[in-house]
Design a protein around this motif. Structure first.
Motif, short mmCIF file in Angstrom:
data_model
loop_
_atom_site.label_atom_id
_atom_site.label_comp_id
_atom_site.label_asym_id
_atom_site.label_seq_id
_atom_site.Cartn_x
_atom_site.Cartn_y
_atom_site.Cartn_z
N ILE A 47 0.86 -1.19 0.00
CA ILE A 47 0.00 0.00 0.00
C ILE A 47 0.88 1.23 0.00
N ILE A 48 0.58 2.18 -0.88
CA ILE A 48 1.37 3.41 -0.98
C ILE A 48 0.47 4.61 -0.71
N LEU A 49 0.91 5.47 0.20
CA LEU A 49 0.28 6.77 0.40
C LEU A 49 1.12 7.81 -0.32
N GLU A 50 0.46 8.68 -1.06
CA GLU A 50 1.17 9.73 -1.80
C GLU A 50 0.81 11.09 -1.24
N GLU A 51 1.70 12.04 -1.49
CA GLU A 51 1.50 13.40 -0.99
C GLU A 51 0.22 14.01 -1.55
N ALA A 52 -0.61 14.54 -0.64
CA ALA A 52 -1.81 15.30 -1.00
C ALA A 52 -2.76 14.53 -1.92
N VAL A 53 -2.85 13.21 -1.72
CA VAL A 53 -3.75 12.38 -2.53
C VAL A 53 -4.84 11.80 -1.63
N CYS A 54 -6.10 11.99 -2.03
CA CYS A 54 -7.24 11.49 -1.26
C CYS A 54 -7.48 10.03 -1.61
N GLY A 55 -6.69 9.16 -1.06
CA GLY A 55 -6.80 7.74 -1.34
C GLY A 55 -5.44 7.08 -1.23
N PHE A 56 -5.28 5.94 -1.88
CA PHE A 56 -4.00 5.24 -1.86
C PHE A 56 -3.90 4.34 -3.08
N LYS A 57 -2.67 3.91 -3.35
CA LYS A 57 -2.42 2.92 -4.39
C LYS A 57 -2.10 1.59 -3.72
N PHE A 58 -2.42 0.50 -4.41
CA PHE A 58 -2.07 -0.80 -3.85
C PHE A 58 -1.89 -1.81 -4.97
N CYS A 59 -1.15 -2.85 -4.68
CA CYS A 59 -1.03 -3.98 -5.59
C CYS A 59 -0.63 -5.19 -4.78
N ARG A 60 -0.98 -6.36 -5.26
CA ARG A 60 -0.51 -7.59 -4.65
C ARG A 60 0.81 -7.97 -5.32
N VAL A 61 1.65 -8.62 -4.57
CA VAL A 61 2.92 -9.06 -5.14
C VAL A 61 2.63 -9.94 -6.36
N GLY A 62 3.23 -9.58 -7.50
CA GLY A 62 2.99 -10.29 -8.74
C GLY A 62 2.12 -9.52 -9.72
N ASP A 63 1.40 -8.49 -9.24
CA ASP A 63 0.59 -7.66 -10.14
C ASP A 63 1.51 -6.82 -11.03
N ASP A 64 1.00 -6.42 -12.21
CA ASP A 64 1.81 -5.61 -13.12
C ASP A 64 1.39 -4.15 -13.16
#
Length: 253
Positions: A47-64
């Protein structure tokens, strides 16, 4: 790890050399990265939190590619996976209503239950830390008391899981907390003071100073009398003054 030239991002075991590649990401926007489990476990999610972003990014190991969760106006300040739930600590002025939070949690593409938490309102906050302590999730707020930049003070809360609210703690008992610097991902563990062979009810924290030349020193906050004093191992910090908290592990003895 992020390659500063190609922006390739990957997980690396420095002892075995094992590497797990992840989708590329803009390194300048990353504020915090959280792993749900060891990368070798099934369904490990990054899970990644980014500066000034209302939400987050995520991926499972193996996703592209990264998937995006957006839920305005919630602006996560910190994230923590605890008992298969993803707790998102949001700024007081950027939180969701109960209805919005329920909708976001129901529509998530992750395999976690999303829990939105609002940080208690404090002025002059320097950093916030989510810390797993036994069966509890703690929130530590480090802030300046008195005149701006006068001295450090701390407030500790434990999570009431039943209603997702924070309960103020006067003491943390036989626990000792280690707070990482904000530039190193707020990595903050909790240990038993008895097992560590030190006094309990204390918070060790890093202070980045400029007056004596850029560098880190360690200080101890005593929750009994709310006093602050230099840590006894600061002589070691002189040899590694430019580094923040990388990690802490239990003794192997």
């Amino acid at each position: 790890m992020i390659d500063r030239y190609s922006e390739e991002i990957f997980l690396l075991n420095p002892f075995t050399g094992a590497r797990v590649d992840l989708p590329r990401c803009n390194r300048f926007r990353i504020r915090r990265i959280e792993l749900s489990s060891a990368p070798t476990e099934p369904n490990c999610t990054v899970i990644i939190l980014e500066e000034a972003v209302c939400g987050f990014k995520f991926c499972r190991v193996g996703d592209d590619e990264w998937k995006v969760e957006s839920f305005s106006p919630a602006l996560p300040q910190n994230a923590f996976v605890f008992k298969m739930k993803l707790y998102l600590l949001c700024f007081p002025r950027h939180s969701l209503s109960d209805t919005e939070a329920t909708t976001a949690a129901a529509n998530t593409a992750t395999h976690f239950k999303l829990v939105f938490l609002t940080r208690p309102s404090y002025s002059l906050v320097q950093s916030t830390h989510l810390v797993e302590s036994g069966e509890e999730l703690l929130l530590v707020i480090r802030y300046f008391e008195g005149l701006p930049y006068c001295y450090n003070d701390f407030a500790v809360f434990k999570l009431d899981i039943r209603n997702s609210s924070w309960v103020w703690m006067k003491k943390i008992g036989n626990c000792v907390l280690f707070l990482g610097d904000k530039d190193f991902g707020y990595y903050s563990p909790s240990f038993s003071a008895t097992e560590m062979g030190c006094k309990g009810n204390q918070i060790y924290f890093q202070y980045y100073h400029y007056l004596q030349g850029p560098g880190y020193t360690w200080w101890v906050f005593n929750m009994d009398d709310r006093s602050i004093k230099p840590a006894s191992w600061n002589s070691f910090s002189v040899r590694a003054y430019s580094f923040g908290l990388i990690g802490i592990t239990h003794s192997f003895v």
